[in-house]
Design a protein around this motif. Structure first.
Motif, PDB file in Angstrom:
ATOM      1  N   LEU A 162       3.211  -7.337   9.715  1.00 13.47           N
ATOM      2  CA  LEU A 162       2.454  -7.245   8.466  1.00 13.47           C
ATOM      3  C   LEU A 162       3.238  -6.424   7.444  1.00 13.47           C
ATOM      4  CD1 LEU A 162      -1.154  -6.523   9.800  1.00 13.47           C
ATOM      5  CD2 LEU A 162      -0.409  -8.562   8.562  1.00 13.47           C
ATOM      6  N   HIS A 163       3.325  -6.963   6.232  1.00 13.35           N
ATOM      7  CA  HIS A 163       3.985  -6.251   5.133  1.00 13.35           C
ATOM      8  C   HIS A 163       3.097  -6.349   3.898  1.00 13.35           C
ATOM      9  CE1 HIS A 163       8.026  -5.379   6.792  1.00 13.35           C
ATOM     10  NE2 HIS A 163       7.664  -6.328   7.639  1.00 13.35           N
ATOM     11  N   SER A 164       3.179  -5.319   3.054  1.00 12.58           N
ATOM     12  CA  SER A 164       2.385  -5.307   1.815  1.00 12.58           C
ATOM     13  C   SER A 164       3.281  -5.106   0.595  1.00 12.58           C
ATOM     14  CB  SER A 164       1.306  -4.215   1.891  1.00 12.58           C
ATOM     15  OG  SER A 164       1.900  -2.957   2.145  1.00 12.58           O
ATOM     16  N   ASP A 165       4.495  -5.611   0.662  1.00 15.17           N
ATOM     17  CA  ASP A 165       5.475  -5.444  -0.410  1.00 15.17           C
ATOM     18  C   ASP A 165       5.247  -6.381  -1.587  1.00 15.17           C
ATOM     19  OD1 ASP A 165       6.701  -3.713   1.384  1.00 15.17           O
ATOM     20  OD2 ASP A 165       8.095  -5.239   2.113  1.00 15.17           O
ATOM     21  N   GLY A 169       0.243  -6.037  -3.118  1.00 16.55           N
ATOM     22  CA  GLY A 169       0.063  -5.113  -2.008  1.00 16.55           C
ATOM     23  C   GLY A 169      -0.824  -5.618  -0.888  1.00 16.55           C
ATOM     24  N   LYS A 170      -1.184  -6.914  -0.919  1.00 13.78           N
ATOM     25  CA  LYS A 170      -1.981  -7.472   0.189  1.00 13.78           C
ATOM     26  C   LYS A 170      -1.158  -7.461   1.468  1.00 13.78           C
ATOM     27  CE  LYS A 170      -4.383 -10.653  -2.854  1.00 13.78           C
ATOM     28  NZ  LYS A 170      -3.852 -11.633  -3.784  1.00 13.78           N
ATOM     29  N   GLU A 171      -1.798  -7.135   2.583  1.00 15.39           N
ATOM     30  CA  GLU A 171      -1.109  -7.186   3.866  1.00 15.39           C
ATOM     31  C   GLU A 171      -0.993  -8.640   4.313  1.00 15.39           C
ATOM     32  OE1 GLU A 171      -2.550  -4.666   7.025  1.00 15.39           O
ATOM     33  OE2 GLU A 171      -1.044  -3.205   6.385  1.00 15.39           O
ATOM     34  N   GLU A 173       1.186 -11.467   6.964  1.00 14.04           N
ATOM     35  CA  GLU A 173       2.120 -11.722   8.063  1.00 14.04           C
ATOM     36  C   GLU A 173       3.412 -12.228   7.427  1.00 14.04           C
ATOM     37  OE1 GLU A 173       1.832 -11.070  11.205  1.00 14.04           O
ATOM     38  OE2 GLU A 173      -0.329 -10.767  11.422  1.00 14.04           O
ATOM     39  N   THR A 174       4.520 -11.630   7.816  1.00 16.49           N
ATOM     40  CA  THR A 174       5.794 -11.928   7.165  1.00 16.49           C
ATOM     41  C   THR A 174       6.775 -12.498   8.178  1.00 16.49           C
ATOM     42  OG1 THR A 174       5.371 -10.152   5.591  1.00 16.49           O
ATOM     43  CG2 THR A 174       7.640 -10.929   5.764  1.00 16.49           C
TER      44      THR A 174
END
Length: 185
Positions: A162-165, A169-171, A173-174
């Protein structure tokens, strides 16, 4: 304008033809399409909103000369538009500002899912972008969207959690693929 072709698909600019507008509205009005997108202005609630959406997409990426965009996926044999594939800079925490990170993504009409169209179109879009010199491409997927996560895995992308970049800023799955690893796959 055709962006690229695969064995079964023609990936091209969305147009404001009646057929494209009708199909875009049909895809983006559906709860099954929009439940994972969490995008402003979606779902579409009236047919005329399709033209506004397609113009916004075109205008946002026009300066890139066809390198980036959200494009129609058309089945070569039938001419039916089955969805959208994209290669584009990811929007950052302030969604009005694009980052240097490149995203691949796809949105398919529910009737077109499960036929390999997303994987075929996205894979060709990634090959094209890697050939243009991009070192890494990301797919960001809403948690719980197992179908899109499966597409990312079929594309040979590596899950990185999970990233929020991006996207305010939503989390998400990356997944990532590098040009080097993709060429070997």
């Amino acid at each position: 304008m055709t962006i690229f072709e695969t064995e079964r698909l023609v990936v091209r600019e969305w147009t404001e033809s009646p057929g494209d507008l009708e199909r875009a509205y049909d895809i983006y009005r559906r709860p099954e399409t929009n439940r994972w997108l969490q995008a402003p202005n979606l779902p579409l609630t009236a047919p005329e909103e399709a033209a506004v959406m397609l113009r916004r997409w075109h205008d946002r990426f026009a300066a890139y000369g066809g390198r980036y965009g959200l494009w129609a996926i058309e089945v070569r044999e039938s001419g039916l538009v089955v969805g959208t594939v994209m290669i584009k800079p990811l929007p950052g925490p302030d969604e009005s500002v694009l980052t240097d990170d490149i995203e691949v993504g796809w949105h398919l009409h529910p009737d077109a899912q499960g036929k390999g169209y997303a994987t075929e179109a996205a894979g060709a879009a990634m090959r094209r972008e890697f050939a243009a010199g991009t070192a890494a491409i990301f797919a960001v997927v809403a948690p719980g969207n197992t179908a899109s996560m499966a597409v990312a895995r079929r594309l040979g992308m590596t899950p990185v959690g999970l990233h929020s970049d991006w996207y305010g800023g939503k989390e998400l799955e990356t997944f990532v693929a590098t040009a080097r690893d993709f060429a070997r796959g």
